[in-house]
Design an enzyme around this catalytic site. Structure first.
Site, PDB file in Angstrom:
ATOM      1  N   ASP A 157       0.708  -1.160   0.123  1.00 56.05           N
ATOM      2  CA  ASP A 157      -0.032   0.135  -0.080  1.00 56.05           C
ATOM      3  C   ASP A 157       1.013   1.232   0.103  1.00 56.05           C
ATOM      4  O   ASP A 157       2.267   1.058   0.027  1.00 56.05           O
ATOM      5  CB  ASP A 157      -1.130  -0.153   1.115  1.00 56.05           C
TER       6      ASP A 157
HETATM    7  C1  NOJ Z   1      -3.979   4.146   0.008  1.00 54.21           C
HETATM    8  C2  NOJ Z   1      -5.230   2.887   0.345  1.00 54.21           C
HETATM    9  O1  NOJ Z   1      -4.902   2.592   1.814  1.00 54.21           O
HETATM   10  C3  NOJ Z   1      -5.484   2.064  -0.579  1.00 54.21           C
HETATM   11  O2  NOJ Z   1      -6.701   1.297  -0.327  1.00 54.21           O
HETATM   12  C4  NOJ Z   1      -5.432   2.581  -2.066  1.00 54.21           C
HETATM   13  O3  NOJ Z   1      -5.748   1.566  -2.984  1.00 54.21           O
HETATM   14  C5  NOJ Z   1      -4.265   3.353  -2.244  1.00 54.21           C
HETATM   15  N1  NOJ Z   1      -4.022   4.469  -1.269  1.00 54.21           N
HETATM   16  C6  NOJ Z   1      -4.047   3.594  -3.651  1.00 54.21           C
HETATM   17  O4  NOJ Z   1      -4.693   4.804  -3.943  1.00 54.21           O
END
Ligand code: NOJ
Length: 784
Positions: free
Chosen positions: A301
């Site tokens: 993430d």
């Molecule tokens: C952070 C988030 O936790 C995740 O769900 C998301 O896919 C990513 N950012 C990319 O935007």
């Protein structure tokens, strides 16, 4: 209240979509590139895929390999000219957050001009719609209609692939039992079985028959794992959980998505029993790959490899990169640590090159499965087909959005048949969410545009036409706390999400009461702004924020029928409204066509059929209220003395609304259960049928959700009071009845024992069938 980070930090934290510059996006003809990587055959076997990828890896430099592991956040990581250079040098694996073919094409052109011509993929958070916004996932789960859930994902894939996207960071399948957590809105609720069904349906919808299809998106299931169980519902917090609970309740939805063919897995930001998911070798290698046989791509993430230092498990960037790659995090989202550290780690022998090769193999494998080696422009196209206006209304799927949205609405109360409303007279449409085009989209609304949203006010006006009159007053702000407003407007530089009405709350309420007095019925939309139920939006209260309850109470004094329309991304403690509203409809955030869908239900053009996918607590102190709790030695039994039982002495133990609950404009009765036998044989392939007759006893056609729960009466470990094991949504005409049978085989009786073996143990089982978790018939059978 936290201080707002500086803009520089904000940019580095940015997860929200951003577009690449227009100038760079100007469409140029696709150059006749001759990638050194020969195009892969359009259809091929696993062997040809492996051979193709092995050959490619064999020709890559270490720098090119490490480049493939970089997932770049457009608009946040580097300026466009630098990105184009990096792409041409073969130092990027994929990007996310750019959402038009014209924006993406120059990036792909640069990538295929690189030495080996390896294409990149384009990803985005297409969670509940793309251009057309469908209800938030909690709303989709409320349909209990897997065709509808699949259709929402299919339409999203059609729209997103037409925008040149290849991959979505969805479905989000984190089980959430603590509504303080803002991301509860993004998931499908509290139940392992229902969430798993939604996970499967969503993957099927996104990927279609193959992720290689021109109109498919590769699904990246997230957040692996257990993100929904963060301590105190505080986003990004730790998770400490017994292995039995993990396997029984929290892991099944990820597994379901993977078994349905999800091509990717996003790694969660939290730690699990002391080890961050991003550096968790057990999670990513032993469980995911060895035990579950996952063969796709893992992505960290946003910035999570960097965060290993803040978790305190890595001394420096070098150690963080080493931990993550060795644990099995193939691609690094946003942070630069793989780029900076892996060359040295490999050259010094600290990380074997084979570990990097394995990760590269998965990145290339995803691109191969997406059909990008066969045609890097598969979804982006070559420019001739680019829509003249990417935001054109004609690109939306309004029919599907309206149909799916109305299936997602849950009727919570309906006293004296207040609903459906007559199409006539004067209706006061009141509340801070009555005309809120941004909020009705919900958070993570991808490429959705507020200008396309149909608000409740618009939906009511259109439905009523010239047969009646609509009065409108805002009545209250969503919050009156300036610090909350500032917090929620963070990052929305162009348009603030929360625009405050400067009048005093007394003046606003007075205006609303005046409108109510002049009307025959009051429809009031209250709840949360969409940002209140979002990433990093944890709450310490589940009450209606601001003066909204005061507004409801003032409207009640007018004596006019009060219809409460809730818009929110988590269960709220709406006790007063439950007791005092004449009708109450849970609409979550219903999406682009939300206003039409809600009006359809309020006026009876559609008979509500949604059911809650999550329990509603009475108070914050009651959390957790999930229905499938483990049994205990001193349970509270309704009707018996409560002393020395497990409960709170100030308020009833039952939730405000149970899991699976929802009303209709008609009534249904469920007969006693008939079992096709008294016993099931272990080890056989047999099954029992548990049947009931369900009857529509009212005067309208309607849909009912029959729910099958099982309880293991006695086992080697403590088992839940009940668990959902099947459900059926069926339409019945007024007066019609139908026999509904649920097959029960040994598989449905299995659970993870203390040794984490998935077994069914002999003994008695209670089978329950009913209309929600608290309203069931019961019979017993034995597993021999
Ligand atoms: C952070 C988030 O936790 C995740 O769900 C998301 O896919 C990513 N950012 C990319 O935007």
């Amino acid at each position: 209240m936290r201080l707002l980070p500086s803009l520089a930090l904000a940019a580095s934290l940015l997860c929200a979509p951003a577009l690449v510059g227009r100038a760079a996006a100007a469409s140029a003809p696709t150059p006749a590139v001759m990638p050194a990587a020969a195009p892969a055959p359009a259809s091929s076997t696993a062997a040809t895929k492996d051979a193709f990828i092995d050959d490619l890896i064999g020709r890559m430099t270490l720098e090119e390999k490490i480049g493939q592991l970089r997932l770049i956040s457009i608009g946040a990581d580097m300026p466009q000219p630098q990105l184009l250079k990096e792409l041409q040098a073969g130092r990027v694996g994929g990007t996310f957050n750019s959402v038009t073919p014209a924006d993406n094409r120059p990036l792909q052109q640069a990538a295929v001009r690189s030495r080996l011509g390896v294409p990149i993929f384009f990803a985005y958070d297409v969670v509940h719609g793309h251009r057309t916004v469908f209800p938030i996932s909690l709303g989709l789960a409320s349909t209990w209609d897997m065709d509808a859930v699949e259709r929402a994902a299919r339409v999203s894939a059609i729209e997103a692939s037409a925008d040149g996207l290849d991959m979505t960071f969805a479905p989000m399948v984190d089980i959430s039992r603590d509504p303080r957590w803002g991301r509860t809105s993004e998931g499908f609720g509290e139940d392992p079985f229902l969430v798993s069904q939604c996970a499967r349906a969503t993957v099927r919808g996104f990927q279609g028959t193959s992720p290689a299809n021109r109109d498919s998106l590769m699904a990246v299931v997230k957040h692996f794992a257990l993100y929904g169980a963060v301590e105190g519902g505080r986003d990004y917090n730790t998770v400490d959980m017994s292995p039995m609970r993990m396997f029984q309740d929290y892991l099944p939805p990820y597994r379901a998505a993977i078994d349905a063919g999800a091509g990717g897995v996003m790694i969660a930001l939290n730690s699990i029993n002391g080890v961050p998911a991003t550096s968790n070798r057990w999670l990513l290698r032993d469980l995911l790959r060895k035990q579950w046989g996952f063969k796709g791509l893992t992505v960290s993430d946003h910035g999570a490899i960097d965060e290993l230092m803040r978790h305190g498990v890595a001394r420096d960037g070098r150690e963080a990169a080493k931990l993550a790659i060795e644990a099995g995090a193939d691609m690094s989202m946003h942070d630069a640590l793989y780029l900076e550290q892996l060359p040295g780690l490999v050259k010094s022998g600290a990380v074997p090159v084979s570990v990097v090769d394995d990760a590269v193999r998965e990145v290339l494998g995803a691109k191969y499965d997406l059909g990008l080696f066969a045609d890097p422009y598969r979804r982006i196209g070559h420019g001739e087909q680019d829509p003249p206006d990417v935001d054109a209304d004609s690109r939306l799927h309004r029919g599907d959005a309206r149909d799916i949205a109305r299936r997602s609405l849950v009727l919570l109360e309906n006293r004296n048949q207040t609903l459906p409303l007559k199409k006539g007279g004067t209706i006061a449409v009141i509340g801070p969410l009555a005309d809120a085009p941004i909020d009705i989209m919900g958070s993570w609304s991808a490429a959705g545009k507020a200008k396309h949203s149909v608000t409740l006010l618009q939906g009511m006006r259109e439905a009523l036409g010239d047969r009646g009159r609509v009065l409108h007053a805002r009545g209250a702000n969503l919050t009156d706390d300036p610090r909350v407003v500032e917090y929620l407007n963070f990052l929305n530089w162009d348009t603030p999400e929360l625009v405050q009405d400067k009048r005093s709350s007394g003046d606003m309420i007075e205006e609303a009461v005046k409108a109510a007095r002049a009307a025959d019925v009051v429809v009031v939309a209250v709840g949360e702004s969409r940002g209140m139920s979002h990433e990093a939006s944890s709450r310490t209260s589940l009450a209606l924020p601001g003066e909204q309850e005061t507004l409801l109470k003032a409207l009640k004094t007018t004596g006019k029928p009060l219809v409460v329309v809730l818009m929110n991304g988590r269960p709220l403690t709406v006790n007063w409204a439950k007791d005092n509203a004449d009708a109450m409809l849970e609409t979550w955030y219903a999406g682009t066509e939300g206003g039409h869908a809600i009006a359809d239900v309020l006026f009876g053009d559609y008979n509500p059929s949604g059911r809650l996918p999550i329990s509603f607590p009475r108070s914050l102190g009651q959390i957790p209220t999930y229905y499938n709790q483990l049994r205990i030695g001193r349970p509270f039994t309704p009707g018996k003395a409560p002393n020395y039982t497990s409960q709170y002495f100030e308020e009833p133990l039952e939730p405000l609304y149970p899991f699976g609950y929802g009303l209709s404009y008609t009534d249904f009765s469920v007969s006693d259960i008939t079992l096709s036998g008294q016993a099931l044989q272990r080890g056989g392939n047999g099954h029992l049928d548990a049947s009931v007759t369900v009857r529509n006893t009212g005067k309208r056609d309607g849909e009912v959700v029959l729910q099958l729960y099982l309880q293991d009466v006695s086992a080697s470990v403590v088992r839940p009071v009940k668990e959902l094991k099947d459900f059926r949504k069926i339409a019945l005409k007024a007066g019609e009845s139908r026999v509904v049978s649920f097959p029960i085989d040994e598989d449905k009786l299995k659970f993870f024992n203390a040794q984490l073996e998935y077994v069914a143990e002999p003994g008695d089982f209670n089978v329950q069938i009913g209309l929600d978790a608290a309203n069931v018939r019961q019979k017993t059978f034995v597993l021999r």
